[in-house]
Write a protein that holds these residues in place. Structure first.
Motif, PDB file in Angstrom:
ATOM      1  N   ALA A   1       0.924   3.992  -2.914  1.00 34.92           N
ATOM      2  CA  ALA A   1       0.627   5.397  -2.616  1.00 34.92           C
ATOM      3  C   ALA A   1       1.710   6.307  -3.194  1.00 34.92           C
ATOM      4  CB  ALA A   1       0.505   5.598  -1.110  1.00 34.92           C
TER       5      ALA A   1
ATOM      6  N   GLY B   1       1.081   6.479  -6.850  1.00 36.24           N
ATOM      7  CA  GLY B   1      -0.051   7.350  -7.138  1.00 36.24           C
ATOM      8  C   GLY B   1       0.310   8.816  -7.020  1.00 36.24           C
ATOM      9  N   PHE B   2       1.103   9.146  -6.016  1.00 29.50           N
ATOM     10  CA  PHE B   2       1.561  10.526  -5.846  1.00 29.50           C
ATOM     11  C   PHE B   2       2.392  10.973  -7.051  1.00 29.50           C
ATOM     12  CE2 PHE B   2       4.832  13.510  -4.443  1.00 29.50           C
ATOM     13  CZ  PHE B   2       4.052  14.514  -3.896  1.00 29.50           C
TER      14      PHE B   2
ATOM     15  N   TYR C   1       0.830  -1.206   0.000  1.00 31.15           N
ATOM     16  CA  TYR C   1       0.000   0.000   0.000  1.00 31.15           C
ATOM     17  C   TYR C   1       0.866   1.258   0.000  1.00 31.15           C
ATOM     18  CZ  TYR C   1      -4.086  -2.875   1.095  1.00 31.15           C
ATOM     19  OH  TYR C   1      -5.084  -3.795   1.053  1.00 31.15           O
TER      20      TYR C   1
END
Length: 64
Positions: free
Chosen positions: A45, A48-49, A41
């Motif tokens: 993340a 995704g950032f 995760y």
């Protein structure tokens, strides 16, 4: 405070931006396959950032 300076010349080539986005997602799949969902995760993340800043909101600077 910006965590990533998208105006830096390092991020100008498209292949480099896409590679920087892909690596954390690949690593997230590796962590998930070894049964480490927290690290998966976290890596996703980060991916995704980077995708948000380097692909979706990319604005080529007009100072060149």
């Amino acid at each position: 405070m910006r965590l990533i300076d998208t105006a830096h010349p390092f991020y100008r080539p498209k292949w480099r931006r896409y590679l920087l986005v892909a690596v954390p997602f690949v690593w997230a799949s590796v962590e998930w396959s070894f049964g480490n969902p927290i690290w998966a995760y976290l890596s996703a993340a980060i991916g995704g950032f980077l995708a948000w800043h380097l692909v979706l909101n990319w604005r080529p600077d007009s100072t060149d």
